[in-house]
Scaffold this active site. Structure first.
Site, PDB file in Angstrom:
ATOM      1  N   HIS A 162      -3.207  -1.063  -5.208  1.00 33.20           N
ATOM      2  CA  HIS A 162      -3.136  -0.032  -4.166  1.00 33.20           C
ATOM      3  C   HIS A 162      -2.085   1.000  -4.540  1.00 33.20           C
ATOM      4  CE1 HIS A 162      -4.663   0.860  -0.024  1.00 33.20           C
ATOM      5  NE2 HIS A 162      -3.880   1.877  -0.318  1.00 33.20           N
ATOM      6  N   ARG A 221       4.480  -8.158  -0.858  1.00 34.20           N
ATOM      7  CA  ARG A 221       3.904  -7.136  -1.728  1.00 34.20           C
ATOM      8  C   ARG A 221       4.834  -5.912  -1.662  1.00 34.20           C
ATOM      9  NH1 ARG A 221      -2.087  -6.302   0.242  1.00 34.20           N
ATOM     10  NH2 ARG A 221      -1.009  -6.385   2.260  1.00 34.20           N
ATOM     11  N   ASN A 260     -18.165  -6.610  -0.595  1.00 37.01           N
ATOM     12  CA  ASN A 260     -17.292  -6.303   0.542  1.00 37.01           C
ATOM     13  C   ASN A 260     -17.146  -4.812   0.783  1.00 37.01           C
ATOM     14  OD1 ASN A 260     -16.164  -9.082  -0.700  1.00 37.01           O
ATOM     15  ND2 ASN A 260     -15.911  -9.054   1.529  1.00 37.01           N
ATOM     16  N   ASP A 278       0.836  -1.206   0.000  1.00 40.45           N
ATOM     17  CA  ASP A 278       0.000   0.000   0.000  1.00 40.45           C
ATOM     18  C   ASP A 278       0.873   1.259   0.000  1.00 40.45           C
ATOM     19  OD1 ASP A 278      -2.057  -1.913   0.426  1.00 40.45           O
ATOM     20  OD2 ASP A 278      -1.843  -1.694   2.594  1.00 40.45           O
ATOM     21  N   GLU A 314     -11.362  -0.770  -3.497  1.00 44.77           N
ATOM     22  CA  GLU A 314     -10.629  -0.213  -2.361  1.00 44.77           C
ATOM     23  C   GLU A 314      -9.429   0.571  -2.873  1.00 44.77           C
ATOM     24  OE1 GLU A 314      -9.368  -3.604  -0.037  1.00 44.77           O
ATOM     25  OE2 GLU A 314      -7.652  -4.010  -1.341  1.00 44.77           O
TER      26      GLU A 314
END
Length: 321
Positions: A263, A296, A162, A19, A199
């Protein structure tokens, strides 16, 4: 079009930082991201983009041992608003007998110092939304004299979904000025793989448009980036002003060995060229719980523009180190 002939950057750019966000302000670069332990918020600062790679990492806030803000410290974002610095992040309750680690909500820290790496960070509290539900990934941007907040939140009345994306004007950096509007929900096939998710929004204003990128689906190889766009002079709080790309604009590139990019954030290099900041893994299959996986890594690469004025992100480039 995307010009990947621009100076290549070493990737992963910063390891084990998901992120990621890189912000350029006042001639300096600042970096923040989720740490794999989900227990603190870190910042780096450097005079150059490359300098972020080896810059000392400063912990500016740590989770609480009990109660709210005690677990799942996720997706911090650093923003300069007026004379203050603000860190937006998500957190659950501490993992105690009465705590619910999945009671994820959005919070804000403030620092009035000129340098966010020094001075005192104070808690401004939780961002209250009309529906008290799972919410995360707050980002903010200014446009047309209004400061906006965009975030992901679960609608308890939307079965099988979600999180959707919501937008609201801000009265101050931690308080909504009015009711939010839903600007996107996961409905397309590529948005609903494993999980129905929208998101990680991030805004980019350019070419007479307001663009909001976002991430969709589960966090494995299916993770990808979608794109919303609105005319710059439109009412951004009217859901009808927003158009969604029918296809992802940045996705897994198996040929390059890069999986689940998402992200993202945006920055520029020292010459003002546009850069995409994102995380991804260098393998497809994850062993164990994806939440326990630290791989990630933060990556950056240049991007360009299509003839119609929309961003052209191309595809994830292979690792270069």
């Amino acid at each position: 079009m995307t010009d990947n002939s621009v100076r290549p950057y070493p990737n992963p750019f910063i390891r084990e930082r998901a992120d990621p966000q890189i912000l350029r302000h006042g001639g300096r670069y600042f970096f923040t991201a989720t740490v794999p332990a989900y227990d603190r918020i870190v910042l780096r600062g450097a005079d150059t983009l490359d300098g972020l790679r080896t810059a000392e990492e400063t912990t500016v806030w740590v989770k609480y041992p009990e109660g709210a803000m005690g677990s799942h410290i996720w997706a911090p974002e650093l923003h300069r608003i007026g004379a203050g610095w603000y860190l937006y992040f998500a957190a659950g309750e501490a993992a105690t007998a009465t705590g619910d680690v999945w009671k994820i909500r959005m919070y804000v820290l403030e620092n009035r110092n000129d340098d966010p790496l020094t001075g005192e960070w104070t808690e401004k509290g939780r961002i209250a939304t009309p529906v008290d539900s799972f919410s995360l990934d707050a980002t903010t941007f200014a446009h047309g004299g209004t400061q906006y907040l965009c975030w992901a939140q679960h609608d308890p009345g939307l079965e099988g979904s979600n999180t959707s994306l919501y937008l609201a004007a801000l009265a101050n950096p931690w308080t909504l000025a009015g009711d939010p509007v839903e600007i996107s929900r996961p409905e397309l096939d590529w948005e609903t793989v494993r999980f129905a998710v929208n998101e990680g929004p991030y805004a980019l204003v350019r070419n007479g448009k307001v663009f909001v990128t976002y991430s969709a689906s589960g966090t494995g190889a299916e993770y990808c980036v979608g794109l919303l766009s609105a005319d710059a002079d439109a009412d951004l709080l009217d859901p009808a002003s927003w158009t969604k790309s029918p296809v992802p604009v940045f996705a897994t590139n198996a040929a390059a060995g890069i999986y689940g990019p998402g992200h993202n954030a945006f920055t520029t290099d020292e010459d003002g060229r546009d850069l995409l900041v994102f995380h991804a893994r260098a393998y497809e299959e994850i062993t164990g719980d994806p939440l326990d996986n630290p791989d990630r890594h933060c990556r950056i690469q240049p991007f360009g523009w299509h003839a119609d004025g929309t961003p052209d992100f191309g595809a994830p480039l292979p690792e270069s180190e």
